[in-house]
Every structure is written in structure tokens, then in C-alpha cells.
Scaffold this motif. Structure first.
Motif, PDB file in Angstrom:
ATOM      1  N   ALA A 240      51.307  20.553 -22.277  1.00  0.00           N
ATOM      2  CA  ALA A 240      50.325  21.082 -23.230  1.00  0.00           C
ATOM      3  C   ALA A 240      49.943  20.021 -24.260  1.00  0.00           C
ATOM      4  N   LEU A 241      50.921  19.227 -24.691  1.00  0.00           N
ATOM      5  CA  LEU A 241      50.626  18.141 -25.633  1.00  0.00           C
ATOM      6  C   LEU A 241      49.713  17.100 -25.001  1.00  0.00           C
ATOM      7  N   PHE A 242      49.923  16.804 -23.724  1.00  0.00           N
ATOM      8  CA  PHE A 242      49.008  15.905 -23.021  1.00  0.00           C
ATOM      9  C   PHE A 242      47.604  16.498 -23.000  1.00  0.00           C
TER      10      PHE A 242
ATOM     11  N   PHE B 187      49.586   0.043 -29.367  1.00  0.00           N
ATOM     12  CA  PHE B 187      49.794   0.710 -30.657  1.00  0.00           C
ATOM     13  C   PHE B 187      48.650   0.385 -31.622  1.00  0.00           C
ATOM     14  N   LEU B 188      48.262  -0.876 -31.648  1.00  0.00           N
ATOM     15  CA  LEU B 188      47.177  -1.306 -32.526  1.00  0.00           C
ATOM     16  C   LEU B 188      45.828  -0.816 -32.014  1.00  0.00           C
ATOM     17  N   GLN B 189      45.637  -0.842 -30.708  1.00  0.00           N
ATOM     18  CA  GLN B 189      44.379  -0.373 -30.137  1.00  0.00           C
ATOM     19  C   GLN B 189      44.184   1.114 -30.403  1.00  0.00           C
ATOM     20  N   THR B 190      45.280   1.872 -30.407  1.00  0.00           N
ATOM     21  CA  THR B 190      45.181   3.299 -30.709  1.00  0.00           C
ATOM     22  C   THR B 190      44.679   3.519 -32.130  1.00  0.00           C
ATOM     23  N   TRP B 191      45.215   2.778 -33.081  1.00  0.00           N
ATOM     24  CA  TRP B 191      44.743   2.876 -34.461  1.00  0.00           C
ATOM     25  C   TRP B 191      43.250   2.532 -34.552  1.00  0.00           C
ATOM     26  N   TYR B 192      42.855   1.441 -33.920  1.00  0.00           N
ATOM     27  CA  TYR B 192      41.488   0.937 -34.042  1.00  0.00           C
ATOM     28  C   TYR B 192      40.464   1.879 -33.401  1.00  0.00           C
ATOM     29  N   GLU B 193      40.765   2.355 -32.203  1.00  0.00           N
ATOM     30  CA  GLU B 193      39.774   3.136 -31.462  1.00  0.00           C
ATOM     31  C   GLU B 193      39.914   4.645 -31.646  1.00  0.00           C
ATOM     32  N   LEU B 194      41.135   5.131 -31.873  1.00  0.00           N
ATOM     33  CA  LEU B 194      41.355   6.578 -31.956  1.00  0.00           C
ATOM     34  C   LEU B 194      41.698   7.047 -33.360  1.00  0.00           C
ATOM     35  N   GLY B 195      42.003   6.120 -34.267  1.00  0.00           N
ATOM     36  CA  GLY B 195      42.284   6.481 -35.646  1.00  0.00           C
ATOM     37  C   GLY B 195      43.614   7.199 -35.827  1.00  0.00           C
ATOM     38  N   ALA B 196      43.837   7.680 -37.052  1.00  0.00           N
ATOM     39  CA  ALA B 196      45.097   8.339 -37.384  1.00  0.00           C
ATOM     40  C   ALA B 196      45.314   9.600 -36.557  1.00  0.00           C
ATOM     41  N   VAL B 197      44.229  10.309 -36.242  1.00  0.00           N
ATOM     42  CA  VAL B 197      44.366  11.517 -35.416  1.00  0.00           C
ATOM     43  C   VAL B 197      44.919  11.161 -34.046  1.00  0.00           C
ATOM     44  N   GLY B 198      44.362  10.128 -33.435  1.00  0.00           N
ATOM     45  CA  GLY B 198      44.856   9.694 -32.137  1.00  0.00           C
ATOM     46  C   GLY B 198      46.285   9.196 -32.207  1.00  0.00           C
ATOM     47  N   VAL B 199      46.614   8.485 -33.269  1.00  0.00           N
ATOM     48  CA  VAL B 199      47.978   7.982 -33.442  1.00  0.00           C
ATOM     49  C   VAL B 199      48.967   9.137 -33.507  1.00  0.00           C
ATOM     50  N   ILE B 200      48.659  10.143 -34.298  1.00  0.00           N
ATOM     51  CA  ILE B 200      49.563  11.300 -34.431  1.00  0.00           C
ATOM     52  C   ILE B 200      49.763  11.983 -33.084  1.00  0.00           C
ATOM     53  N   LEU B 201      48.673  12.156 -32.339  1.00  0.00           N
ATOM     54  CA  LEU B 201      48.765  12.824 -31.045  1.00  0.00           C
ATOM     55  C   LEU B 201      49.603  12.013 -30.054  1.00  0.00           C
ATOM     56  N   PHE B 202      49.409  10.696 -30.038  1.00  0.00           N
ATOM     57  CA  PHE B 202      50.183   9.865 -29.123  1.00  0.00           C
ATOM     58  C   PHE B 202      51.647   9.795 -29.538  1.00  0.00           C
ATOM     59  N   VAL B 203      51.908   9.766 -30.837  1.00  0.00           N
ATOM     60  CA  VAL B 203      53.293   9.759 -31.311  1.00  0.00           C
ATOM     61  C   VAL B 203      54.002  11.038 -30.878  1.00  0.00           C
ATOM     62  N   VAL B 204      53.364  12.176 -31.084  1.00  0.00           N
ATOM     63  CA  VAL B 204      53.988  13.464 -30.757  1.00  0.00           C
ATOM     64  C   VAL B 204      54.161  13.618 -29.245  1.00  0.00           C
ATOM     65  N   THR B 205      53.124  13.281 -28.489  1.00  0.00           N
ATOM     66  CA  THR B 205      53.199  13.436 -27.036  1.00  0.00           C
ATOM     67  C   THR B 205      54.232  12.479 -26.435  1.00  0.00           C
ATOM     68  N   GLY B 206      54.214  11.224 -26.868  1.00  0.00           N
ATOM     69  CA  GLY B 206      55.201  10.260 -26.386  1.00  0.00           C
ATOM     70  C   GLY B 206      56.611  10.656 -26.777  1.00  0.00           C
ATOM     71  N   SER B 207      56.770  11.205 -27.983  1.00  0.00           N
ATOM     72  CA  SER B 207      58.094  11.654 -28.433  1.00  0.00           C
ATOM     73  C   SER B 207      58.623  12.763 -27.545  1.00  0.00           C
ATOM     74  N   ALA B 208      57.730  13.673 -27.137  1.00  0.00           N
ATOM     75  CA  ALA B 208      58.156  14.771 -26.264  1.00  0.00           C
ATOM     76  C   ALA B 208      58.673  14.240 -24.931  1.00  0.00           C
ATOM     77  N   VAL B 209      58.008  13.205 -24.405  1.00  0.00           N
ATOM     78  CA  VAL B 209      58.451  12.617 -23.129  1.00  0.00           C
ATOM     79  C   VAL B 209      59.802  11.925 -23.299  1.00  0.00           C
ATOM     80  N   ILE B 210      59.926  11.109 -24.342  1.00  0.00           N
ATOM     81  CA  ILE B 210      61.169  10.353 -24.553  1.00  0.00           C
ATOM     82  C   ILE B 210      62.351  11.291 -24.778  1.00  0.00           C
ATOM     83  N   LEU B 211      62.169  12.275 -25.647  1.00  0.00           N
ATOM     84  CA  LEU B 211      63.273  13.188 -25.957  1.00  0.00           C
ATOM     85  C   LEU B 211      63.623  14.081 -24.769  1.00  0.00           C
ATOM     86  N   SER B 212      62.643  14.337 -23.888  1.00  0.00           N
ATOM     87  CA  SER B 212      62.917  15.179 -22.719  1.00  0.00           C
ATOM     88  C   SER B 212      63.859  14.499 -21.730  1.00  0.00           C
TER      89      SER B 212
END
Length: 437
Positions: free
Chosen positions: A67-69, A350-375
């Protein structure tokens, strides 16, 4: 349809051995085939499960991580509306969705395969990777002798551009060193799942010898190549593997913290590195010096659209503009080999995400990636160190190497997850069942 399913099941092991041997091997030799191979292995995994009577809805069910993806993908499509290259941004977003769906569903299908099918897939996969590693080691040690011979014997196989190649009297004498980089990266991300397959499938006496030989050969190929990202990756993955052996939980949380901090600190670190004149440091290779300049330029322009970004795939469009190529490039060309300009991408996800997707994209990638790593904590204890080592290698590749929207790299990410799913599934199938008393 029923007849096709019966035919597939009659030749099931032959299909599995062929695809899981050739697929990984081909991607090592021709990295851009990762797109096709991911699709083929997805069809194999899901198709055979359905042929055995599995239900499609079970393979594509929506859990919290998927769902996060989905939420992240929705933002990518929205973000494409203000991209400078909306068509390419939408295409990349659609491929992001497909890679996620194929990887999750194929992994779930593998978890339901019977033990003989899993053993056949794991053995074929390990042999395919072993053959690919042996070839890459030979190529790295001989200056691409096999490929040079192929190009000269059959000119039709030569790439369209020979930039960086050595040519004498119409014959290729040297291949551009960077031509091996993608092959090395593909090998690195397949290495740890292959090691787990070997240690699970072979007998006690042979498995450590075979796994050790594969690791030594892969490491030698990496350090004989020019791919610095993979050199960092193999060292990082080995450190994580060593730490995760006694402390899998701590290693997993450490990697999760690295993932979060990479996004949080990449902009100030990129700026600080440039201010410290690391782009002029004689201790860094030219490629690293150029990256310091590129990262600083990108970090400075993050402030242009800090919340929503400039739009996915926009960096590539900026790089192609005459203004970027001529005016801004020349501003500091005399002191910086790369020039003060945007590249085709930031050479840092990480830098490209900030530049092209902004803080919203960064938050989404952080949360989604965290879910994968912690799983990964749900995996059997003995398998977690292999998965975590692969994650560490992946971090190094996306931190220093290619752009995040390259289709072959996105497909490689899916294949990396699928390889881990295969190795874990065959490990589980090899464990004796506990009989209740």
C-alpha cells in the motif's frame, strides 16, 4: 488454458532450470536485459503457481508495505504533471508500479512453490551466477579479452558509439573501462542470495568451499574493475554481514537508520563537501571529484522547489538544454573538470529524490523504504544477514552510481528482491518440519 497449465507442470523442472539459469546469467552479461528477465521470471513464478491451482488474488493482495508503494506511485504520477519531461516521468512512474507488483507477487508465488521446484530454481540460479562471475573475473583480469575478440570477429556486435574505446587500424584494442560497471553492479546484487542458495543446497563439506570460491572470485572481479561504487558496496555488505551474524536485529535497525539519515543529511553533506574543496582533492579519483561538483550544484538547486520538487525526470531535460550545456557549464570549466551544471542525473538517488520529488517525495520514499527494511526482521534468523548484506550493497550503488529512473536499474532492484525471496524460500523448504508432540 487448462491444457497449457498441464503442459507447463509436466515440464516444470525443465522450465525452472532453464529460466533461473539463463535469466540471471544473461543479466550479468547484458545488464539492460534486466527489464525483460524480470518480466520472464515473474511470468514463470506466478504462472506455475496458478497452474498448480493458486489464486491470483492471493498473489496480488494489498498489505501495508505494498500500500505504501501504491501511495508513493500515486505521488509520482501527480509529480509528473509539472515535470519538464512529463511523458518520460509518467513512463517511469508506470514502470515503478509494475516492478513493485511483479516483485511482490513473484515473491509470494515462490513462497508457495513445492520444495523440488525451489531446489531446482536455487541450484540453477547459483550455477548461473557462478558462471557469470567466472566470466566477469576473466574479463576484468584480461582487459575484456573475450569481448574485444567478439567485437573484432563480428563487427555487427559492436556498440553504436566507440567513445572511450581504443581503436587501431580498424581493430578495437581497448574497451572503455566503464563498460564493465553495470555488469559488476548486477553481479554484486546477485551475490548474497546466490551464497545463501549454495549454503542451503550443498552438503556440509562442499558448501563452504563453493561459497568461499564464489565470494573470492566476485570480490576479485569487483576490485579489478573500475566501478568504485561496487567496491564500496562489497566492503559495506561484508561489514553488515559480519555484524548481522551475531546481531541481526541491531544490523537491521542500523541499516534503517542509514536509510533515513541518507535522505536527511545528503543536501548539507553535498554542500559541505564542495566547500571543503573535495572536488579538487588529489586523493579522490576524477569521477569522485566530478560527483562532488555535481552534488553541490544539485543540492544548491533543491531550494528551487523544496516541497514538491521540479518534477520527475526533469534533471535529464535540463542537462540537454543549450543554456545548461553552454552558459552554466563554462562558468567554472577552468577550475572544475565537470563544470558547474546539471548532469543527466545527480549520481545519487537520495539527492535526486530531493531535487525532483521534493520533501513530499523524500518522506514517501523514507517511509516506504523503511517498511521494506524493517520487514526483513520476519525472515528466518539465519537468512537475515544475507538479505541485509544485499541491502547495504544496494545503498552504495544508488548513492554513487546511476539515475533513479533508469528502467534497467529499477528492474534490477526488483530482481534483487526476487533473488532474496528465492534464497529464503529454499532455505525454509530445507528446514525439517517441527512435529507437535
Amino acid at each position: 488454458m487448462r491444457q497449457l497449465a498441464k503442459l507447463a507442470l509436466r515440464r516444470e523442472l525443465a522450465i525452472i532450470r532453464s529460466l533461473f539459469f539463463l535469466g540471471p546469467l544473461i543479466t550479468l552479461l547484458i545488464p539492460k536485459t534486466t527489464v525483460v528477465i524480470l518480466i520472464v521470471l515473474f511470468v514463470c513464478c506466478v504462472g506455475l503457481d496458478l497452474a498448480r491451482g493458486g489464486k491470483l488474488k492471493d498473489l496480488f493482495r494489498i498489505d501495508a508495505t505494498l500500500a505504501l508503494f501504491g501511495v508513493t506511485a500515486a505521488y509520482l504520477f501527480i509529480n509528473a504533471m509539472w515535470s519538464l519531461d512529463p511523458q518520460r516521468a509518467v513512463t517511469a512512474s508506470a514502470w515503478f508500479v509494475l516492478v513493485a507488483l511483479m516483485t511482490f507477487s513473484a515473491a509470494r508465488a515462490l513462497a508457495r512453490w513445492p520444495a523440488p521446484a525451489l531446489r531446482a530454481a536455487a541450484t540453477a540460479f547459483a550455477i548461473g551466477i557462478g558462471g557469470g562471475v567466472a566470466f566477469l573475473l576473466f574479463e576484468a583480469a584480461t582487459g575484456r579479452l573475450a569481448t574485444v575478440s567478439l567485437y573484432n570477429a563480428f563487427p555487427v556486435t559492436q556498440p553504436d558509439s566507440l567513445k572511450g574505446f581504443g581503436v587501431r587500424n580498424g581493430q578495437i584494442t581497448r574497451i572503455a573501462p566503464g563498460e564493465l560497471n553495470a555488469m559488476i553492479a548486477v553481479m554484486l546484487l546477485a551475490l548474497w542470495p546466490a551464497l545463501l542458495c549454495i549454503l542451503t543446497r550443498l552438503g556440509d563439506r562442499n558448501r563452504y568451499l563453493a561459497a568461499g570460491a564464489l565470494f573470492v572470485a566476485a570480490t576479485a572481479a569487483i576490485f579489478l574493475s573500475n566501478h568504485d561504487s561496487s567496491k564500496v558496496g562489497i566492503v559495506a555488505s561484508l561489514v553488515v554481514f559480519a555484524l548481522a551474524t551475531p546481531w541481526p536485529g541491531a544490523a537491521r535497525k542500523a541499516l534503517w537508520l542509514v536509510w533515513c539519515l541518507a535522505f536527511a543529511l545528503v543536501v548539507p553533506l553535498a554542500t559541505s563537501a564542495y566547500k571543503a574543496d573535495l572536488h579538487k582533492s588529489e586523493y579522490l579519483p576524477m569521477s569522485a571529484q566530478a560527483r562532488v561538483t555535481l552534488w553541490a550544484y544539485t543540492a544548491k538547486h533543491v531550494r528551487d522547489a523544496p516541497i514538491l520538487g521540479i518534477g520527475g525526470s526533469s534533471t535529464r531535460k535540463i542537462d540537454q538544454s543549450p543554456d545548461n550545456r553552454k552558459k552554466q557549464w563554462k562558468k567554472k570549466l577552468k577550475t572544475e573538470g565537470f563544470g558547474w551544471r546539471a548532469g543527466a542525473h545527480a549520481h545519487n538517488v537520495f539527492l535526486q529524490t530531493w531535487y525532483e520529488l521534493g520533501a513530499v517525495g523524500v518522506i514517501l520514499f523514507v517511509v516506504t523504504g523503511s517498511a521494506v527494511i524493517l520487514s526483513l526482521g520476519r525472515l528466518p534468523d539465519d537468512t537475515q544477514r544475507f538479505a541485509l548484506a544485499q541491502v547495504a550493497a544496494y545503498f552504495a550503488i544508488i548513492a554513487f552510481a546511476w539515475g533513479m529512473w533508469q528502467a534497467w536499474l529499477m528492474a534490477l532492484t526488483g530482481l534483487a528482491g526476487l533473488y532474496v525471496a528465492l534464497a529464503v524460500s529454499v532455505y525454509r523448504a530445507s528446514q525439517p518440519e517441527t512435529i507437535a508432540t
